[in-house]
Design an enzyme around this catalytic site. Structure first.
Site, PDB file in Angstrom:
ATOM      1  N   TYR A 104       0.849  -1.196   0.000  1.00 30.15           N
ATOM      2  CA  TYR A 104       0.000   0.000   0.000  1.00 30.15           C
ATOM      3  C   TYR A 104       0.882   1.242   0.000  1.00 30.15           C
ATOM      4  CZ  TYR A 104      -4.564  -2.165   0.622  1.00 30.15           C
ATOM      5  OH  TYR A 104      -5.719  -2.873   0.422  1.00 30.15           O
ATOM      6  N   GLU A 105       0.504   2.232  -0.808  1.00 28.92           N
ATOM      7  CA  GLU A 105       1.314   3.440  -0.946  1.00 28.92           C
ATOM      8  C   GLU A 105       0.528   4.721  -0.668  1.00 28.92           C
ATOM      9  OE1 GLU A 105       3.397   3.344  -4.670  1.00 28.92           O
ATOM     10  OE2 GLU A 105       4.173   1.304  -4.343  1.00 28.92           O
TER      11      GLU A 105
END
Length: 306
Positions: A155-156
């Site tokens: 996840y970014e």
């Protein structure tokens, strides 16, 4: 006093005081681990396209499973993950086939990624309880269908507090491991304040569940030098203290230290220090056009055959 006498004296003292440190050298922590993301760009790359050195442990990281719909205007599904790679080319049968041919291959499922469609793939759970329940069920189904071995957290973008991210991911990994759904897990942070605040919070509480840190060193600026890369590596090793931080490069021209500018020189330096825990690449989709030249060099280095 000669060296032999010193060693004899030290050995005698160890009999009297067994808590004295050993004179034996600390074993090097280098590994022959090579990891590569595959499937994110839809470039029709196949597992069989990627060179596989028989003396390395190779992890294919399927990219990505995302808790969003696959419509023209994708929306979040409250943690019901689905496959977003080309499952006709990178299919369960192709996983089974390449595993049968190579005993040194394992597979991981990467969660999240940067975007879905043309929008960011946000981490935004409705609740910790529902996120963990739905994520565990949907991820377990994909892992079983594809006969995968691990998961990668990538996840970014976030619309949740670091503590919520920590509990969701930590409890998910705990459940996946304790129920023997997966045998290893990794995280893929990069040097951004919002990103690091989430992953470091996760690391502090659940780091014992995380086997590898796929730090995105290619997210640093273009023109990164060997000395800068080594400094970045030491910084992130300190941040993720006790973790296996992997060296990394990208083949999409995004940034960081490239193979052409000295990446493998930096890796040899890490190797000489016993700190080369492995190498990973973003990504097979981009490497296909150059016939995986850099992957061959990276695996040869890890196997000490370059």
């Amino acid at each position: 006093m000669g060296s032999a006498q010193i060693f004899f004296l030290f050995s005698f003292l160890q009999l009297l005081f067994p808590t004295l440190p050993s004179l034996e050298a600390t074993p090097l922590d280098n590994t022959r681990l090579f990891r590569e993301y595959i499937g994110a760009d839809g470039n029709n790359v196949r597992f069989s396209d990627v060179p596989i050195h028989p003396e390395v442990e190779l992890h294919f990281i399927l990219s990505f499973a995302i808790d969003y719909t696959a419509s023209s205007s994708p929306s979040a599904t409250n943690e019901k993950f689905r496959v977003f790679w080309d499952d006709q080319i990178l299919s369960p049968s192709s996983v089974s086939s390449i595993k049968a041919q190579h005993s040194n291959i394992k597979f991981a499922l990467s969660l999240g990624g940067d975007t879905v469609g043309k929008q960011f793939a946000y981490f935004k759970p409705k609740s910790i309880t529902s996120w963990v329940k739905n994520a565990f069920e949907s991820i377990s189904r994909i892992v079983k269908e594809y006969d995968l071995d691990g998961v990668d957290i990538d996840y970014e973008h976030f619309k949740a507090h670091p503590d919520v991210f920590t509990e969701c991911i930590g409890k998910l990994l705990l459940r996946l491991k304790h129920q023997n759904v997966i045998s290893f897990a990794s995280i893929a942070p990069f040097d951004d304040d919002a990103v690091q605040s989430h992953y470091l919070a996760l690391w502090r509480k659940y780091g014992d569940l995380i086997d590898y840190v796929n730090f995105q060193f290619y997210a640093y600026g273009k023109g990164t030098t060997v000395s800068q890369f080594l400094n970045h590596f030491e910084t992130q090793t300190s941040n993720y203290q006790g973790g296996k931080v992997l060296a990394s490069f990208a083949t999409d021209g995004s940034g960081g230290l490239t193979p052409e500018k000295g990446f493998f020189k930096a890796c040899r330096t890490l190797q000489s220090r016993g700190k080369l825990h492995g190498i990973f690449v973003w990504s097979a989709d981009d490497s296909k056009k150059n016939k995986f030249h850099n992957e061959i060099q990276a695996q040869n280095l890890l196997a000490n055959t370059d």
